[in-house]
Design an enzyme around this catalytic site. Sequence first.
Site, short mmCIF file in Angstrom:
data_model
loop_
_atom_site.label_atom_id
_atom_site.label_comp_id
_atom_site.label_asym_id
_atom_site.label_seq_id
_atom_site.Cartn_x
_atom_site.Cartn_y
_atom_site.Cartn_z
N SER A 141 -0.41 -3.35 0.10
CA SER A 141 -0.46 -1.99 -0.44
C SER A 141 0.02 -2.04 -1.88
O SER A 141 1.16 -2.43 -2.15
CB SER A 141 0.44 -1.10 0.43
OG SER A 141 0.56 0.17 -0.13
N LYS A 167 -4.94 -2.00 -0.06
CA LYS A 167 -4.76 -0.54 -0.10
C LYS A 167 -4.22 -0.20 -1.47
O LYS A 167 -3.27 -0.83 -1.94
CB LYS A 167 -3.77 -0.14 1.00
CG LYS A 167 -3.42 1.33 1.03
CD LYS A 167 -2.80 1.68 2.36
CE LYS A 167 -1.36 2.11 2.22
NZ LYS A 167 -0.75 2.47 3.53
N LYS A 169 -2.76 2.88 -3.90
CA LYS A 169 -2.26 4.26 -3.94
C LYS A 169 -2.99 5.02 -5.02
O LYS A 169 -3.20 4.49 -6.13
CB LYS A 169 -0.76 4.25 -4.27
CG LYS A 169 0.07 3.52 -3.24
CD LYS A 169 0.22 4.36 -2.00
CE LYS A 169 1.15 3.69 -1.01
NZ LYS A 169 1.34 4.49 0.20
N ASP A 194 -4.95 5.28 -0.52
CA ASP A 194 -3.89 6.08 0.11
C ASP A 194 -3.42 7.14 -0.89
O ASP A 194 -2.79 6.83 -1.90
CB ASP A 194 -2.72 5.19 0.53
CG ASP A 194 -1.68 5.94 1.35
OD1 ASP A 194 -1.83 7.17 1.54
OD2 ASP A 194 -0.70 5.31 1.81
N GLU A 219 -6.62 7.31 3.21
CA GLU A 219 -5.41 7.63 3.97
C GLU A 219 -4.75 8.88 3.39
O GLU A 219 -4.58 9.00 2.18
CB GLU A 219 -4.47 6.41 3.86
CG GLU A 219 -3.22 6.52 4.70
CD GLU A 219 -2.47 5.17 4.74
OE1 GLU A 219 -3.12 4.11 4.90
OE2 GLU A 219 -1.25 5.19 4.62
N ASP A 244 -1.45 9.36 8.22
CA ASP A 244 -0.21 8.59 8.14
C ASP A 244 0.97 9.56 8.29
O ASP A 244 1.57 9.68 9.36
CB ASP A 244 -0.19 7.82 6.81
CG ASP A 244 1.07 7.00 6.60
OD1 ASP A 244 1.86 6.88 7.54
OD2 ASP A 244 1.27 6.48 5.49
N LYS A 268 3.23 3.77 12.23
CA LYS A 268 4.49 3.19 11.75
C LYS A 268 5.48 3.32 12.88
O LYS A 268 5.87 4.43 13.26
CB LYS A 268 4.96 3.92 10.50
CG LYS A 268 4.02 3.61 9.34
CD LYS A 268 4.44 4.15 8.01
CE LYS A 268 3.44 3.70 6.97
NZ LYS A 268 3.42 4.55 5.78
N GLY A 296 3.21 0.00 7.19
CA GLY A 296 4.52 -0.51 6.78
C GLY A 296 5.15 0.51 5.87
O GLY A 296 4.47 1.41 5.36
#
Length: 376
Positions: A141, A167, A169, A194, A219, A244, A268, A296
């Site tokens: 990520s 992934k 952000k 995400d 996400e 999430d 998670k 995570g």
Amino acid sequence: MKITHAKLLPYDLKLKKPFRTAHGTTHFRPITLIALSSDDEQWGYGELEAFAQPTYTPETQETARLVICRYLLPLLEGQELNCPEDVSKLFTVVQGNQMAKAALETAVWDLFAKHAQKNLSRLLSEHSQLSCRQSILVGISIGAQSNASKMISEITAAVEKGYQRIKLKITSTTEIEAFSRVRPLFPKIQFILDANSSFTLKNTAQLKKLEKIKLAMIEQPLDATDFTAHAELQKQIHVPICLDENIFSLDDVRTAYQLRSAQAINLKLSRVGGLANALQIIRFCNNHGLLVWCGGMLEGGIGRATNLALASLESLPFPGDISASDRYYQKDIIEEQFSLKNGKLTIPTDNGIGVTLKKNIQKRLLKQPNILKDTP
Ligand code: OSB
Ligand code: MG
């Protein structure tokens, strides 16, 4: 088994590189180590994963430690536990506070596995009747990047390390546009974006442009508690939505499924109150065609080892957010290094979570008072 000893050690981890998301930039990651024992000899370890501030989830390190000491440990103390699943049942009288619950529950799983001289991955496999694997593909990520060239250099560095699933952000529609130009440069890589709740339904048209690029999923595009808006968006875009922030329990997953708010779940284990709840969610998702994968939240070594045991289950084939050790902290709390080979991490095989706390951390932890005996 009766838990008679409990120790807590708050600890600050320093990230190698700041990590920016829509919720802010993280430099330090506070955790609290939990050690539980029934005999003062064998110890089970857990990690409290709440952040310093209640920006990503409602709990914080301080509130969760208070809930652990004042409400959860008294429920656990002296109770005969026949199996690790008993813990989440004992905790049902306390509402929410999933991360506080998970910190203790995972330590109990570790302790049970160590008493049985079994690896946690194997114990989870036996309890869930799902097969487990010895090594698993994982992803990385990457924090938000303000422009295309920064995205390219971060993604290139990850690809060179062997990550095949990345992934990224994103925090704005400008970053989406930049990424749309970057995406074709990495045709073989599987991407997730995400948004950490950056958008509203007003951004539907911009989000719809994502259909033109290849994405595994987007996400948490919308608000952290909004199932109906996500359902509305999922009706309008073909890119699979992954929830999430919304997912604290099996009930939340059921809601997402019933309303068709998402096609994937970022699981998670700390946010759903621990491993027993995580196993129930995996079962539900498998039975209902929802893709579920192991997320995570910048865990320390103990939390990442617990995540690895869960992610070893064959029903989580999609690469999780569990990266190699070198992605995270200047100094981690465990001896072992998880290193990437062909995009994969090897699941530890020793008893319990299969990792050892560094000597100095172990000493500091064991010097802490036994909360179940020494405090008035
Ligand atoms: O949204 O998945 C998230 C880290 C902290 C809080 C929220 C998230 C994340 C990550 C990092 O994406 C995943 C990792 O631990 O490597
Ligand atoms: Mg997320």
